[in-house]
Design a protein around this motif. Sequence first.
Motif, PDB file in Angstrom:
ATOM      1  N   TYR A 182      35.325  49.387  35.624  1.00 39.90           N
ATOM      2  CA  TYR A 182      34.241  48.457  35.301  1.00 39.90           C
ATOM      3  C   TYR A 182      34.600  47.022  35.702  1.00 39.90           C
ATOM      4  CZ  TYR A 182      32.611  52.385  32.476  1.00 39.90           C
ATOM      5  OH  TYR A 182      32.196  53.609  32.052  1.00 39.90           O
ATOM      6  N   VAL A 183      35.837  46.604  35.403  1.00 43.11           N
ATOM      7  CA  VAL A 183      36.260  45.238  35.742  1.00 43.11           C
ATOM      8  C   VAL A 183      36.333  45.063  37.253  1.00 43.11           C
ATOM      9  CG1 VAL A 183      38.055  43.490  35.456  1.00 43.11           C
ATOM     10  CG2 VAL A 183      37.561  45.066  33.582  1.00 43.11           C
ATOM     11  N   ASP A 184      36.782  46.093  37.953  1.00 48.07           N
ATOM     12  CA  ASP A 184      36.938  46.010  39.407  1.00 48.07           C
ATOM     13  C   ASP A 184      35.587  45.829  40.114  1.00 48.07           C
ATOM     14  OD1 ASP A 184      38.658  45.986  41.638  1.00 48.07           O
ATOM     15  OD2 ASP A 184      38.139  48.062  42.114  1.00 48.07           O
ATOM     16  N   LYS A 185      34.518  46.291  39.481  1.00 50.69           N
ATOM     17  CA  LYS A 185      33.181  46.185  40.081  1.00 50.69           C
ATOM     18  C   LYS A 185      32.562  44.802  39.922  1.00 50.69           C
ATOM     19  CE  LYS A 185      31.949  51.074  39.444  1.00 50.69           C
ATOM     20  NZ  LYS A 185      31.072  52.006  38.685  1.00 50.69           N
ATOM     21  N   PHE A 186      33.176  43.964  39.077  1.00 53.68           N
ATOM     22  CA  PHE A 186      32.608  42.639  38.837  1.00 53.68           C
ATOM     23  C   PHE A 186      32.569  41.781  40.104  1.00 53.68           C
ATOM     24  CE2 PHE A 186      33.674  42.395  34.034  1.00 53.68           C
ATOM     25  CZ  PHE A 186      32.561  43.192  33.773  1.00 53.68           C
ATOM     26  N   PHE A 187      33.481  42.053  41.023  1.00 53.66           N
ATOM     27  CA  PHE A 187      33.575  41.221  42.228  1.00 53.66           C
ATOM     28  C   PHE A 187      33.771  42.115  43.441  1.00 53.66           C
ATOM     29  CE2 PHE A 187      35.892  38.757  45.381  1.00 53.66           C
ATOM     30  CZ  PHE A 187      35.137  37.590  45.440  1.00 53.66           C
ATOM     31  N   LEU A 234      41.439  41.747  52.002  1.00 54.32           N
ATOM     32  CA  LEU A 234      42.530  41.060  51.309  1.00 54.32           C
ATOM     33  C   LEU A 234      42.058  40.493  49.976  1.00 54.32           C
ATOM     34  CD1 LEU A 234      45.410  39.965  51.198  1.00 54.32           C
ATOM     35  CD2 LEU A 234      44.620  37.949  52.484  1.00 54.32           C
ATOM     36  N   ILE A 235      40.869  39.888  49.973  1.00 54.38           N
ATOM     37  CA  ILE A 235      40.326  39.320  48.737  1.00 54.38           C
ATOM     38  C   ILE A 235      40.047  40.432  47.728  1.00 54.38           C
ATOM     39  CG2 ILE A 235      38.367  38.082  47.732  1.00 54.38           C
ATOM     40  CD1 ILE A 235      38.201  36.460  50.296  1.00 54.38           C
ATOM     41  N   ASN A 236      39.497  41.554  48.220  1.00 56.78           N
ATOM     42  CA  ASN A 236      39.259  42.689  47.326  1.00 56.78           C
ATOM     43  C   ASN A 236      40.555  43.218  46.730  1.00 56.78           C
ATOM     44  OD1 ASN A 236      36.465  42.855  47.415  1.00 56.78           O
ATOM     45  ND2 ASN A 236      36.459  44.130  49.261  1.00 56.78           N
ATOM     46  N   HIS A 237      41.606  43.233  47.553  1.00 59.43           N
ATOM     47  CA  HIS A 237      42.907  43.704  47.068  1.00 59.43           C
ATOM     48  C   HIS A 237      43.459  42.770  45.988  1.00 59.43           C
ATOM     49  CE1 HIS A 237      46.846  45.594  47.118  1.00 59.43           C
ATOM     50  NE2 HIS A 237      47.395  44.410  47.307  1.00 59.43           N
ATOM     51  N   LEU A 238      43.346  41.454  46.212  1.00 57.69           N
ATOM     52  CA  LEU A 238      43.808  40.481  45.216  1.00 57.69           C
ATOM     53  C   LEU A 238      42.999  40.593  43.927  1.00 57.69           C
ATOM     54  CD1 LEU A 238      44.350  37.344  47.492  1.00 57.69           C
ATOM     55  CD2 LEU A 238      46.112  38.796  46.477  1.00 57.69           C
ATOM     56  N   TRP A 239      41.689  40.782  44.074  1.00 59.06           N
ATOM     57  CA  TRP A 239      40.859  40.933  42.870  1.00 59.06           C
ATOM     58  C   TRP A 239      41.228  42.205  42.108  1.00 59.06           C
ATOM     59  CZ3 TRP A 239      38.494  38.999  39.075  1.00 59.06           C
ATOM     60  CH2 TRP A 239      37.662  39.780  38.268  1.00 59.06           C
ATOM     61  N   SER A 240      41.528  43.278  42.831  1.00 52.67           N
ATOM     62  CA  SER A 240      41.928  44.521  42.153  1.00 52.67           C
ATOM     63  C   SER A 240      43.195  44.314  41.334  1.00 52.67           C
ATOM     64  CB  SER A 240      42.139  45.640  43.176  1.00 52.67           C
ATOM     65  OG  SER A 240      40.926  45.987  43.795  1.00 52.67           O
ATOM     66  N   SER A 241      44.120  43.484  41.845  1.00 49.96           N
ATOM     67  CA  SER A 241      45.345  43.179  41.089  1.00 49.96           C
ATOM     68  C   SER A 241      45.021  42.438  39.799  1.00 49.96           C
ATOM     69  CB  SER A 241      46.294  42.331  41.948  1.00 49.96           C
ATOM     70  OG  SER A 241      46.688  43.017  43.101  1.00 49.96           O
ATOM     71  N   VAL A 242      44.102  41.458  39.916  1.00 52.75           N
ATOM     72  CA  VAL A 242      43.681  40.717  38.721  1.00 52.75           C
ATOM     73  C   VAL A 242      42.939  41.637  37.763  1.00 52.75           C
ATOM     74  CG1 VAL A 242      42.233  38.825  37.884  1.00 52.75           C
ATOM     75  CG2 VAL A 242      43.569  38.530  39.971  1.00 52.75           C
ATOM     76  N   ALA A 243      42.055  42.476  38.314  1.00 53.44           N
ATOM     77  CA  ALA A 243      41.286  43.410  37.485  1.00 53.44           C
ATOM     78  C   ALA A 243      42.201  44.368  36.727  1.00 53.44           C
ATOM     79  CB  ALA A 243      40.307  44.188  38.352  1.00 53.44           C
ATOM     80  N   LEU A 244      43.274  44.791  37.398  1.00 61.06           N
ATOM     81  CA  LEU A 244      44.238  45.682  36.741  1.00 61.06           C
ATOM     82  C   LEU A 244      44.895  44.984  35.559  1.00 61.06           C
ATOM     83  CD1 LEU A 244      45.604  48.516  37.118  1.00 61.06           C
ATOM     84  CD2 LEU A 244      47.445  47.308  38.294  1.00 61.06           C
ATOM     85  N   GLY A 245      45.281  43.709  35.757  1.00 50.31           N
ATOM     86  CA  GLY A 245      45.892  42.942  34.667  1.00 50.31           C
ATOM     87  C   GLY A 245      44.925  42.724  33.514  1.00 50.31           C
ATOM     88  N   ILE A 246      43.666  42.395  33.826  1.00 49.25           N
ATOM     89  CA  ILE A 246      42.659  42.181  32.773  1.00 49.25           C
ATOM     90  C   ILE A 246      42.410  43.481  32.012  1.00 49.25           C
ATOM     91  CG2 ILE A 246      40.225  41.644  32.350  1.00 49.25           C
ATOM     92  CD1 ILE A 246      40.366  39.740  34.774  1.00 49.25           C
ATOM     93  N   ALA A 247      42.254  44.581  32.744  1.00 53.57           N
ATOM     94  CA  ALA A 247      41.992  45.878  32.111  1.00 53.57           C
ATOM     95  C   ALA A 247      43.129  46.275  31.177  1.00 53.57           C
ATOM     96  CB  ALA A 247      41.789  46.948  33.181  1.00 53.57           C
TER      97      ALA A 247
END
Length: 559
Positions: free
Chosen positions: A311-316, A322-335
């Motif tokens: 769900y968090v990964d779909k926010f952005f 590369l940007i999607n990969h960085l966001w996935s890292s942040v999404a993993l931390g938030i989740a």
Amino acid sequence: MVGVLIGLGIVSVQERSPEAVGFSYDTNSNKYTVRIEKILEHAKHKKCYASILNYQNSNFIFVRGKGKILLYFESATEDTTIQVGQEYLVHSKMSKLKTNTNPHAFDYASYLNKQGIYHQIFVKPEQYSYLRTKYKNWIVRSVHRIQESAKETLQKYFKDQESLALVNAMVLGNRALLSEDQSKSFINTGAIHVLAVSGLHVGIVCLFLSFFLGLFDHIYRMPKTIKGVVIIICIWFFALVTGASSAVCRAALMFSLFFVAKDILHRHVSSYNIVFGSALLILIHDPQQLFSISFQFSYLAVISIIFFFPYVDKFFDSKIKLINHLWSSVALGIAAQILVFPLSIYYFNQFANSFILSSLFVVQVAMIILVSCLLILLFELVGLVWVNQVVIAPIINKLINYFQIAINKIQDLPFSHVGNLWLDKVQLILIYLFLIFLMVFIKKKNIKILALSLSIVIFYFAYTKILNQQKSTNHCLYIYDSKDVFIDIFIGSKCYYIGQESDEAEAFVYGRNRMANHIRSSQPISSLHSHNALEFKNNILRVGNTIIAFANENTFTEV
């Protein structure tokens, strides 16, 4: 059925509790034969878990004993000759672990009691003598030798003390070399999981092994069953080499069940079945793990990632990979933080706001460092020393240096972490009830569930408001159990103290009690002359209608 399982669980906990098993050694003896089982971190002494093998009875005869103790080799923190598996004859009195009776303080004695440890021994250099080194079995002996060999190899390629401490923690699970500032910087940035060998490290090893074995598919397509068996063997070998801590064994078990289902049995893999199945197996073996902070954090983090990450990964979403990969890292931390943050506040009274920044690169850098260090150990073993010297070691040393600089920079940012946070048990339960109902609502989309979760939020704020009101009108006096006299007087949200404040005493003596009572600042009582509820003059303290007189050396005359 659920009631039967809960009943069996309660009975199992009671029967398997270390407190029920007890110990068999004479606490009045002053001579013991002990074996070092585990070396712990300590600033001043060499601190160990040790097993009692024999003790000298009142007839001066050595009798077989059983039980674990806490053993301190005084002023020997730098002594590297003291190792796991060594047996010593110690000549010193045993003392009972002292319970911390200060309100809201962490009780280390109670924590050790749950592991079957009730006593401690302090020995000076002249009070112990080395007997022999004897391991429990050949597996422990082999693992110890591998660990020692790996330590020597890492020391060869990492000369900087901080870099060596970091790779020892990440690769071998040995955090003894980490400085206090180094540990604190990783805690304050939410990156401490990098320094504790756990699920992250086992996951990285699994990815590396899957990639490495996949390279051979062009030459020889290895059957999935064999590939799964190889990965499982390597996972458990890694777990043993890193010390087989509870955290790494839990992760190894989860990944083992995953590869058994996927590659060996060729079944559909259910993440929730893997997580709860591994938890069930661990609790059957050791029911006390349920009360372990590490156990709670591990499983809540995994469940949180499994549920919330999609769900968090779909926010952005971006067209740039590369940007999607960085966001996935942040999404993993938030989740991961969603189900973990209440426990972080409850146990450690702080929260790392900067975990979002650290999530951008911490996992990636940890992966590079861990895999590179494992390659260094492998190339050293097969004789490709020049690859380590010329290629891997110089690059990783620079990467670790930049990594630590980045962590320190993030820590120094304003509001990188928030401290002095407090949750009581009722607030903790209410937060988790809200999160559970929120998860159900996300799945079911039932408006009644949403209304129920919102009602829990309202009840939480109402309870907190009443609690804060009570604290603001509360007048209390605490005489703490400490080496030096220390007294806190709370007048609403104000705190006046008698004694000498220090950072060392804060966490163990008065720190958590002040947080529980929402005290934000304090001042010595000598700076106060009068108050409607408080007065301190000529060593006489009045709190309300209660008078307390303090004696000093001038009060008495020698007869």
